[in-house]
Design an enzyme around this catalytic site. Sequence first.
Site, PDB file in Angstrom:
ATOM      1  CB  SER A 146     -18.875   2.176  -4.100  1.00 43.81           C
ATOM      2  OG  SER A 146     -17.987   1.841  -4.192  1.00 43.81           O
ATOM      3  NE  ARG A 155      -3.842  -2.430   2.063  1.00 39.29           N
ATOM      4  CZ  ARG A 155      -3.465  -3.533   3.055  1.00 39.29           C
ATOM      5  NH1 ARG A 155      -3.171  -3.221   4.527  1.00 39.29           N
ATOM      6  NH2 ARG A 155      -4.691  -4.229   3.104  1.00 39.29           N
ATOM      7  CE1 TYR A 189     -11.388   3.671 -10.854  1.00 40.63           C
ATOM      8  CE2 TYR A 189     -13.541   4.981  -9.427  1.00 40.63           C
ATOM      9  CZ  TYR A 189     -12.970   3.505  -9.667  1.00 40.63           C
ATOM     10  OH  TYR A 189     -12.963   2.414  -9.875  1.00 40.63           O
ATOM     11  N   PRO A 190     -10.345   9.765  -9.953  1.00 37.99           N
ATOM     12  CG  PRO A 190     -10.418  11.879 -10.442  1.00 37.99           C
ATOM     13  CD  PRO A 190     -10.510  10.576 -11.174  1.00 37.99           C
TER      14      PRO A 190
END
Length: 281
Positions: A255, A163, A177-178
């Site tokens: 999401s 990470r 993508y942000p």
Amino acid sequence: MNRPSPSQTPQPEPTTKLSEGWHCLHLYYRVDQSALNRLCSSELAEGREALVHLLDPERPGAPARLQTSVVSGHKADLGLMIMDPDPLLIDGVRQAVRASKLGTVLHPTYSFVSITEVSEYVPTLEQYGAKLQRDEGMKVDDPAYTAKLNAYGQRLPMMNKQRLCPDFPNWPVTCFYPMNKSRHPSANWFMEPFSSRSAMMSEHATSGIKFAGRVSQLITASTGFDDWEWGVTLWGRNPESIKDIVYTMRFDTASARYAEFGPFYISYIKPAAEALEHLQI
Ligand code: 76R
């Protein structure tokens, strides 16, 4: 409320490095054909050679990670993803592209600045043990419990290294993508208690793990660094895996209810020389 408290430890020396992990920069360029037409063949050859050298991840002094890709669609032609402990070494690549003979040809269209982090929702060993007891009804004296806990304890340092200072998978497709987590009055992620955010992220992680071996993800943090809260970088073994994971995750509560997305960039990874050839530079 559930606000993280600032560290009480004595302040270290001022620095542009992070206390752990790397800076990350995504850059996107579009080829300006009229600028390309204005270069004479020697300038073009010189520019191409300089760029191939600059974007060689193996060259001495290269940033820790440097990836070149060819972007699909009109948003951009060339994509770079650069990571390093030193933000100015990363920015040096951006400036060197601009200052090269191809600097007028490669017109910047998008950039995204972020840093690596270990998310606050990654369970510690203790939290993982508590979760096994709570969610799976395991008893602490059960050998299977000890085995699971030990396996997690063995995996955790490697997962955290991945990470913070990730190796990039050797796969051909990448997507960036942000995203934000919504602060809409009826769906405000930041007003949710940690326990419910954590449960949603656990559901999210469970849906993500199903893509192991097909998709690899890097979530970089950008609050205070760019206009969105996170950057999502995905690598796919093949293109449809990218579509599958993004679609599947639309149904994760984290999401479905809270995610807001910026532009998507899908691109195909190529060494710089091949990328420039593909772009007919
Ligand atoms: O880091 C870890 O692997 C632990 C579990 C985990 C966390 C904490 C995890 C797993 N994610 C975490 C955090 Mn994720 N992730 C996304 C997206 O398109 C969308 O709907 C969302 C974009 C994808 C595709 C994805 C994939 N994740 C986060 C965060 C930070 C939230 C915060 O801090 O508030 C975001 C924004 C985010 C978004 N995630 C996984 C994946 C996948 C594939 C996994 C499983 C990883 C594995 O194989 O172990």
